[in-house]
Structure formats: C-alpha cells, structure tokens
Enzyme design. Structure first.
Site, mmCIF file in Angstrom:
data_model
loop_
_atom_site.group_PDB
_atom_site.id
_atom_site.type_symbol
_atom_site.label_atom_id
_atom_site.label_comp_id
_atom_site.label_asym_id
_atom_site.label_seq_id
_atom_site.Cartn_x
_atom_site.Cartn_y
_atom_site.Cartn_z
ATOM 1 N N GLY A 1 0.980 -1.368 -0.085
ATOM 2 C CA GLY A 1 0.021 0.011 -0.110
ATOM 3 C C GLY A 1 0.973 1.122 -0.135
ATOM 4 N N GLY B 1 -0.186 4.352 -0.381
ATOM 5 C CA GLY B 1 -0.755 5.829 -0.028
ATOM 6 C C GLY B 1 0.044 6.712 0.884
ATOM 7 N N VAL C 1 0.072 6.897 4.101
ATOM 8 C CA VAL C 1 0.521 6.239 5.343
ATOM 9 C C VAL C 1 1.838 5.270 4.911
ATOM 10 C CG1 VAL C 1 0.062 4.428 6.914
ATOM 11 C CG2 VAL C 1 -1.435 6.284 6.545
ATOM 12 N N ARG D 1 2.700 3.695 -9.548
ATOM 13 C CA ARG D 1 2.787 4.332 -8.410
ATOM 14 C C ARG D 1 3.838 3.844 -7.555
ATOM 15 N NH1 ARG D 1 -0.102 7.695 -4.796
ATOM 16 N NH2 ARG D 1 0.972 8.272 -2.949
ATOM 17 N N GLN E 1 -10.114 6.564 5.743
ATOM 18 C CA GLN E 1 -11.036 7.235 6.676
ATOM 19 C C GLN E 1 -11.625 8.333 6.172
ATOM 20 O OE1 GLN E 1 -10.147 7.462 10.769
ATOM 21 N NE2 GLN E 1 -12.068 8.333 11.499
ATOM 22 N N ARG F 1 -13.523 5.029 12.309
ATOM 23 C CA ARG F 1 -12.527 3.968 12.056
ATOM 24 C C ARG F 1 -13.169 2.833 11.911
ATOM 25 N NH1 ARG F 1 -9.737 7.241 15.616
ATOM 26 N NH2 ARG F 1 -7.760 8.158 14.925
ATOM 27 N N ASP G 1 -7.181 -2.250 15.159
ATOM 28 C CA ASP G 1 -7.596 -3.511 16.121
ATOM 29 C C ASP G 1 -8.123 -4.641 15.645
ATOM 30 O OD1 ASP G 1 -6.520 -1.909 18.756
ATOM 31 O OD2 ASP G 1 -8.195 -0.565 18.175
ATOM 32 N N ASP H 1 -1.742 7.425 19.491
ATOM 33 C CA ASP H 1 -2.439 7.837 20.623
ATOM 34 C C ASP H 1 -1.704 8.517 21.644
ATOM 35 O OD1 ASP H 1 -5.560 6.998 19.578
ATOM 36 O OD2 ASP H 1 -4.156 5.376 19.177
ATOM 37 N N ALA I 1 1.582 8.747 21.630
ATOM 38 C CA ALA I 1 2.375 9.891 20.979
ATOM 39 C C ALA I 1 1.642 11.038 21.202
ATOM 40 C CB ALA I 1 2.903 9.734 19.549
ATOM 41 N N ARG I 2 0.384 11.156 20.916
ATOM 42 C CA ARG I 2 -0.594 12.352 20.842
ATOM 43 C C ARG I 2 -0.582 12.867 22.533
ATOM 44 N NH1 ARG I 2 -4.415 10.583 16.367
ATOM 45 N NH2 ARG I 2 -3.523 11.610 14.655
ATOM 46 N N HIS J 1 -7.945 2.015 19.074
ATOM 47 C CA HIS J 1 -7.567 2.988 18.263
ATOM 48 C C HIS J 1 -8.612 3.877 17.852
ATOM 49 C CE1 HIS J 1 -5.148 5.716 16.088
ATOM 50 N NE2 HIS J 1 -5.542 5.264 14.658
#
Length: 319
Positions: free
Chosen positions: A13, A15, A17, A43, A86, A92, A127, A152, A154-155, A179
C-alpha cells in the site's frame, strides 16, 4: 528471486501512510532492503525511485525497489497500509466491511509465498483488522502486531509535554484500548519524572475536566487533521517505524501496540492497544499497567465494542 541480505521490510500500500512509513524507515536506516507493493504498479515504482534517490543523503545504503508478492517470501516484516481510507466525519470502525475483503485478499496472497515473518498492521480499524489478519494468516499471535495506540500515546505525551513544559520523551503515560473513539488514558499509571500525573490534576481546580479534555483532544486529533488535509500519515508513519526498529534491532522495549489478549487485563479473544515488550520475535509479552476501577470499566467497555466488531470477521470467515 535474488537472495536476501540483511533485514527486509515489505510495505503493501503506497498511499500516504505507506510512503510516510517507508520514508521514516529509510531516513533512520532501520532496514537493509525496502520493497513497495501496490495495485497501482506505476505509483509504487515512482515512489520507490523517489525514495531511492534519497539514499545518498541517508544514514545507510538501503536498497529500495518496487516489488510483487513474491518479495514477501523472505521478508522479516510486512507492513500492510492498504485499504479504504477514513473519510471526514467517518469513524474508524465504519471502515470494517470494505477493508475485510481487501485484507483477506492481501493476506492470502502473502501467505501463498510461504511468508513466515511478522505482520505489522496500520490500516483502520487497526484493532479489528489485526484480529482479521491473525485469523486469515494462521500465524501465532505474537507475530501479528497492530499499530494500536502507538499514535494515540504519542499524542497524549505531546499534550502532556505542553502541560508540564518538558520533552514528550520525558512523559511516561499510555493511551490504551481501541484506536478509536473508546480509547482511554491510563491516568493512574502516568508519571512525569516520578510525579503522578493524576495526583497533579487531582489538586488542580477543574483537574478532572482538564484530564478529560486532554483525552478528548487525543481521541479527536485525527478528525481535525483529516478535516484539514484529508488524512493523517506522518505521525503514524513514524510510530510504525519505531515498532519496526524495536523488532529488527531486538530492543525489548515497551510500546503500545494492538495485541491479542488472552486473560490480560481480564479480557479474552480481543485485539486492542496495550503496552507490550517488542523484540525480534514480535510481541514478547504484554505489560499489565495498574488501572483504577473507572479505568478498568472503560477498558472493558472498549474491549466489548471491539469484540462486537470482531464478529464481522467471524461472519466473513463463515460465509
């Protein structure tokens, strides 16, 4: 297929991320070979070329290429970042149905190659898709790892670093559970230089409200980012790279990942975000942080939500 030398990471993938993860891995010199796979071959080829041109200015001569599923056979880690993204206003958990079919196809193709390494999952709902990958692949639980609450957490540490005016790395605190919207802050085991975060807020006027505001800000962070630029990718890319480094460098460090609980925290048969010791074998063991009664109830509620959505995995397997 050429013989592998050194640590090999495959990203499925390309994209935002997947490429952010690849970029972080390349910049930190975490692996020796980095392979990009995508249905959009042009790509993936273009991204591999672009990354390759940065190797000269990186820390190590990582070999980067666009590849196929055949490259998965001898991979040490396969990070799946494929799936339906998303959308603004979407939770999510609403992504499950579409991404289950994507993951069934991807994991099936990987396992046909004889892959015997570690799956690292980033796609949402992470998850539930970690649980699906565990079921689809047949690999042992310690070798199927979701990114869980690494972002989460880290935030949370970022917001607390602003509160205490210290570096985020000086915060010892975790977000646990889904998450997603039911994620919770493990306040009772959060510390800054030996000082209890909960005790700090308990003596503060409106301290409980401030704690809940921080948790809410962590939980809602993705929504505001998605509203502003369409997706979140830098933070999770770096979080995935951190997990990858812990695995390939056999670090035995504690990171909050999505892992299968079998009795830990009083829960069974559910993938959810918890602190775990990560090393070359994957998840060495789960760390059970002390939780107060309220946190235990919220964690159980979060686990129940995830288990209810895991039923979609069972239904998919039985159809």
């Amino acid at each position: 297929m050429a013989q592998k030398t050194g640590n090999k990471v495959v990203v499925i993938g390309t994209g935002a991320v997947g490429v952010s993860y690849a970029y972080a891995v390349l910049n930190q010199g975490i692996c020796d070979e980095l392979v990009l796979i995508d249905l959009n071959v042009k790509r993936a080829f273009a991204e591999a070329c672009d990354l390759s041109h940065g190797v000269f200015n990186g820390p190590t001569p990582v070999k980067v290429k666009q590849g196929t599923y055949e490259d998965c056979a001898d991979a040490d880690i396969i990070c799946i970042c494929a799936g339906v993204p998303q959308k603004p206003g979407e939770t999510r958990l609403q992504l499950i149905d579409n991404n289950l079919s994507v993951f069934n196809s991807v994991v099936g193709e990987v396992m046909k190659t004889g892959f015997d390494g570690i799956f690292l999952l980033a796609s949402n709902p992470v998850d539930v898709l970690s649980y699906a990958t565990f079921k689809f692949s047949g690999l042992p639980k310690h070798r199927v790892i979701g990114s869980g609450t690494v972002l989460d957490t880290a935030r949370l540490c970022y917001f607390l670093s602003e509160e205490f005016n210290v570096a985020p790395q000086s915060i010892d605190a975790y977000m646990i559970g889904e998450h997603g919207d039911s994620v919770l802050a493990a306040w009772s085991s959060a510390y800054v230089a030996g000082t209890s975060v909960k005790e700090y807020f308990d003596v503060m006027p409106n301290g409980k409200e401030r704690m809940e505001q921080i948790r809410h800000d962590v939980m809602r962070a993705a929504y505001s980012i998605i509203e502003g630029k369409g997706a979140t990718y830098y933070g999770i890319g770096m979080g995935l790279a951190r997990i990858t480094k812990a695995i390939l460098f056999n670090q035995n460090c504690v990171l909050p990942v999505s892992a299968l609980l079998e009795g830990e925290y009083g829960e069974n048969d559910v993938y959810t975000g918890v602190p775990a010791v990560i090393n070359r074998n994957g998840i060495a063991r789960i760390i059970e942080k002390p939780l107060d009664a309220d946190e235990k109830q919220k964690f159980a509620d979060s686990a129940n939500i995830l288990r209810s959505y895991q039923e979609k995995v069972h239904a998919y397997l039985n159809k």
